[in-house]
Design a protein around this motif. Structure first.
Motif: not given
Length: 413
Positions: A272, A276, A279, A284, A292, A296-298
């Protein structure tokens, strides 16, 4: 006779002069080209802008635009690369092995390949880098770039030939095939009597076409679907630094990291935080089902993601249960370019480096080091992912063959 055939004949004639050129003569030519590039940088950038304008109208990808773009800094890197070649030893004439047999002195001696056909996409720097390597090794070269870089390649080839006219090397030693039609490529691929080797440099489609259609021997440069595997014992700080470098330092090159494999135990603690950081750099992430859950945002990964060379700020992420699963994944989807393991366990590192079949295999280092200059070879003409006759960064020695020079005192058999 076609224009390409005439160029190839001129290159063959020039190669006969190059084979006897001295190291000083070749170095003088390289210096002359480097100086000309610096002197004509405004003209080069003007022509390059024409290619960039055309590419932007055609809505080319960010990756292609990056490969196509020339800047003053990149031009200086090209000129400095030629000067770096001057400092390297000329491999031509090097005696690789000597033996006495039947009273004969048998010397295995390096010699130029002859005439190189270079077929490449988008990158104008290849025009200069390939020229430098060819001339230093006594080879003539026929350059056939893509239409997307025609203005840039044309001005570079013109400057190179003008520089050669001030030296003892023939200007015909370096020629650009300007015909954008695919038939010009087909001609190059079948000129066995004039061209000694073809080197393709570009995307998978170009390389496969050359391999399948060429009757001239091919030195295959492969695409780079490069992986980093983070083992359960990997240092988190080191892992973050290497992954960020591998993916973001220059995403449009073949040694950029495209897939991240992460041991389940490490992922539960650190993935995680790594996501970050990725990101923040605009990366992406396309992840497996377990990824996932942790990110969760992937974007959910599809099968094609594991085999894609993105050349962009996109990273496929897969969580694995073991070293063996990571190696199996690399064997299935890797392209034999560059693979890395991040671990503090030396035994695990050894098993990975022994078990992974690639041109470059790393332990606790970025895949971005697979590069001729980074390996101390000077400029490279490409990264070979095949096993014959060269593998990895192809520098000066890889652009030579050898012959046997035998001296006797009247022996007969």
């Amino acid at each position: 006779m076609s224009d390409v055939q005439q160029q190839a004949q001129a290159a063959r004639k020039a190669s006969k002069k190059l084979v006897t050129a001295t190291e000083d003569q070749k170095n003088h030519a390289l210096q002359a080209i480097a100086q000309a590039l610096r002197k004509e940088k405004a003209s080069i950038l003007k022509q390059n802008q024409k290619d960039l304008d055309q590419a932007e109208k055609g809505q080319y990808s960010r990756a292609l635009l990056d490969r196509l773009k020339l800047t003053e800094e990149r031009l200086e890197e090209m000129a400095s690369g030629l000067e770096e070649l001057i400092t390297l030893s000329d491999p031509v004439g090097e005696v690789m092995e000597t033996r006495i047999q039947n009273g004969l002195r048998i010397e295995q001696t390096r010699t130029p390949l002859g005439v190189i056909g270079m077929i490449y996409e988008a990158r104008p720097n290849v025009t200069v880098d390939s020229t430098g390597l060819a001339l230093k090794t006594g080879n003539a070269i026929l350059l056939r770039g893509s239409s997307s870089a025609l203005h840039s390649n044309s001005i570079l080839a013109e400057i190179i030939q003008q520089a050669l006219e001030t030296t003892s090397l023939p200007p015909e030693a370096v020629q650009l095939v300007k015909d954008p039609d695919r038939t010009s490529v087909r001609e190059l691929l079948t000129m066995n009597h004039l061209i000694d080797v073809i080197i393709p440099r570009g995307g998978a489609a170009l390389i496969q076409r050359v391999v399948q259609e060429s009757t001239v021997p091919v030195l295959e440069t492969g695409v780079g679907n490069c992986h980093i595997y983070i083992d359960l014992s990997a240092d988190p700080v080191m892992a973050h630094r290497i992954v960020i470098n591998g993916k973001t330092s220059r995403p449009a090159v073949c040694n950029a990291t495209e897939t991240l494999l992460v041991h389940r135990d490490w992922a539960e603690k650190h993935l995680t935080g790594l996501s970050e950081e990725l990101n923040k750099h605009g990366v992406e992430i396309r992840g497996c089902s377990h990824t996932q859950q942790l990110i969760p945002q992937c974007i959910p990964a599809v099968p094609a993601d594991w085999e894609t060379e993105y050349l962009d700020l996109i990273l496929a992420v897969k969580i694995v249960d073991s070293l063996e699963e990571a190696i199996d994944h690399i064997h299935r989807y890797g392209t034999g370019h560059s693979e890395a393991i991040l671990t503090e366990n030396d035994d695990t590192a050894h098993r990975f480096m022994q078990g992974v079949d690639a041109a470059a295999v790393y332990h606790n280092a970025s895949t971005r080091f697979t590069d001729g200059s980074q390996f101390g070879f000077g400029a490279e003409i490409g990264i070979s992912t095949q096993k014959l006759h060269a593998r990895g960064p192809m520098g000066l020695r890889e652009l030579t063959s050898y012959k046997y020079c035998i001296s006797g005192s009247g022996q007969i058999r």
